[in-house]
Structures are given as C-alpha cells and as structure tokens.
Design an enzyme around this catalytic site. Sequence first.
Site, PDB file in Angstrom:
ATOM      1  N   HIS A  52      -3.942   2.284   7.998  1.00 34.07           N
ATOM      2  CA  HIS A  52      -2.575   2.645   7.885  1.00 34.07           C
ATOM      3  C   HIS A  52      -2.457   4.051   6.508  1.00 34.07           C
ATOM      4  O   HIS A  52      -1.595   4.846   6.783  1.00 34.07           O
ATOM      5  CB  HIS A  52      -1.401   1.326   7.179  1.00 34.07           C
ATOM      6  N   GLU A  53      -2.647   3.426   5.490  1.00 34.80           N
ATOM      7  CA  GLU A  53      -2.672   4.398   4.055  1.00 34.80           C
ATOM      8  C   GLU A  53      -3.457   6.469   4.343  1.00 34.80           C
ATOM      9  O   GLU A  53      -2.963   6.848   4.201  1.00 34.80           O
ATOM     10  CB  GLU A  53      -3.076   3.861   2.815  1.00 34.80           C
TER      11      GLU A  53
ATOM     12  N   GLY B 123       0.941  -1.310  -0.406  1.00 34.55           N
ATOM     13  CA  GLY B 123      -0.114  -0.381  -0.169  1.00 34.55           C
ATOM     14  C   GLY B 123       0.537   0.843  -0.298  1.00 34.55           C
ATOM     15  O   GLY B 123       1.995   1.332   0.417  1.00 34.55           O
TER      16      GLY B 123
ATOM     17  N   GLN C 103       3.378   9.855   0.152  1.00 34.73           N
ATOM     18  CA  GLN C 103       5.050   8.990   0.707  1.00 34.73           C
ATOM     19  C   GLN C 103       5.678   8.921  -0.647  1.00 34.73           C
ATOM     20  O   GLN C 103       6.577   8.837  -0.788  1.00 34.73           O
ATOM     21  CB  GLN C 103       4.452   7.243   0.703  1.00 34.73           C
TER      22      GLN C 103
ATOM     23  N   CYS D 110       6.342   0.190   6.807  1.00 38.81           N
ATOM     24  CA  CYS D 110       6.138   1.519   6.259  1.00 38.81           C
ATOM     25  C   CYS D 110       7.599   1.203   5.060  1.00 38.81           C
ATOM     26  O   CYS D 110       8.182   1.047   5.748  1.00 38.81           O
ATOM     27  CB  CYS D 110       6.088   1.951   7.066  1.00 38.81           C
ATOM     28  N   LEU D 111       6.817   1.810   3.818  1.00 37.22           N
ATOM     29  CA  LEU D 111       8.287   2.007   2.856  1.00 37.22           C
ATOM     30  C   LEU D 111       8.435   3.323   3.200  1.00 37.22           C
ATOM     31  O   LEU D 111       9.730   3.155   2.675  1.00 37.22           O
ATOM     32  CB  LEU D 111       7.244   2.177   1.110  1.00 37.22           C
TER      33      LEU D 111
ATOM     34  N   HIS E  79      -1.485   8.269   6.884  1.00 38.03           N
ATOM     35  CA  HIS E  79      -0.581   9.258   5.785  1.00 38.03           C
ATOM     36  C   HIS E  79      -1.491  10.461   5.953  1.00 38.03           C
ATOM     37  O   HIS E  79      -0.310  10.973   5.838  1.00 38.03           O
ATOM     38  CB  HIS E  79      -0.165   8.358   4.852  1.00 38.03           C
TER      39      HIS E  79
HETATM   40 ZN   LIG Z   1       3.000   3.402   5.499  1.00 39.71          ZN
END
Ligand SMILES: [Zn+2]
Length: 158
Positions: free
Chosen positions: A130-131, A46, A51, A88-89, A134
């Site tokens: 989670h997204e 995701g 990001q 998380c990326l 962000h």
């Molecule tokens: Zn993340």
Amino acid sequence: MKKYELKLYPDPVLREGSSPVTKVDGSTRHLIKKMSKITYQNQGIGLAAPQVGTLERVIIADIGEGLISMISPEILTGFGEDFLEEGCLSLPETVVNVERKQSVFVRYLDKNEKEKESELNGLTARVIQHEIDHLNGVLIIDHAALSERLNVISKLKI
Ligand SMILES: [Zn+2]
C-alpha cells in the site's frame, strides 16, 4: 526545519511519483520521525512520504509489532493473492477491497543507509505494498472495481 502535515485527497501531491533516496542523512531520519508521529497520532498503521507532502521514496509501517522504516524500497518478487478491505489516512472514511500479494520480498535502505532484504507476510506485506503504491502516486481507489470506485468517489468530500 520543514513542517510536515498529513495531506488529504484530492491534494495533487498524492498523485505525484517520488524520487529515490540514495543518501540517508539527518533530514531523512527527521522525516521518518515526523511520519511516525503523524501515523501514531492518527491511529494509522503506515505512511508514505508523499502523504506528508514530500516526494521522496520513504515509507513506514507499524502493525503493532514495532516500527519499520524503508528508504527507496523495491519489491523484488511476491507470492499468493489476498483480498482485504483497506483504508488510508489520506482518504478518511473510505474503505476499498484491494488485491495484494500475500508475501513479498523487498530490498531497501535502512536508517543507516545499509542495504537490506526482507521477506514480509500477511498484514505487514499488505501495508508495505500500500505504501509503495503511494510512492508511485497510486491510491486505494485505483484498485477498486469501476462500480465500487464511482460509489467511493461520490462519498468523498471534495
Ligand atoms: Zn495510504
């Protein structure tokens, strides 16, 4: 065309709040395409627009069951509680135990600007929560207990 690249913690853009998108056009679809590419390249499940340095309320998810993209998503309600380790990326090599709702009802616009409502469960529900975090400048480290947070932050290469 704007160039998109993965932003890593502590890039300040990750702490900004994103603006709602009301008009879905070619640039929104281009953004979704680029976000998907970056997610797949990094073996993620995701991604949220901040990001890649864009403060628009756009998220994507793919837990291996096909790509979901949501524009201006809003959680209407949620049920159940569940704890699981998340990564998380934007925070490489960091895992934090995060409490999430097991199921959520989400309202959003699709790629054709059509309003939709979906009930999501399990891992998909977790990724979407989670997204959406962000989009509000919230990161997994904010969910950690204080003792865990200090431990996690001390390990981050900053
Ligand atoms: Zn993340």
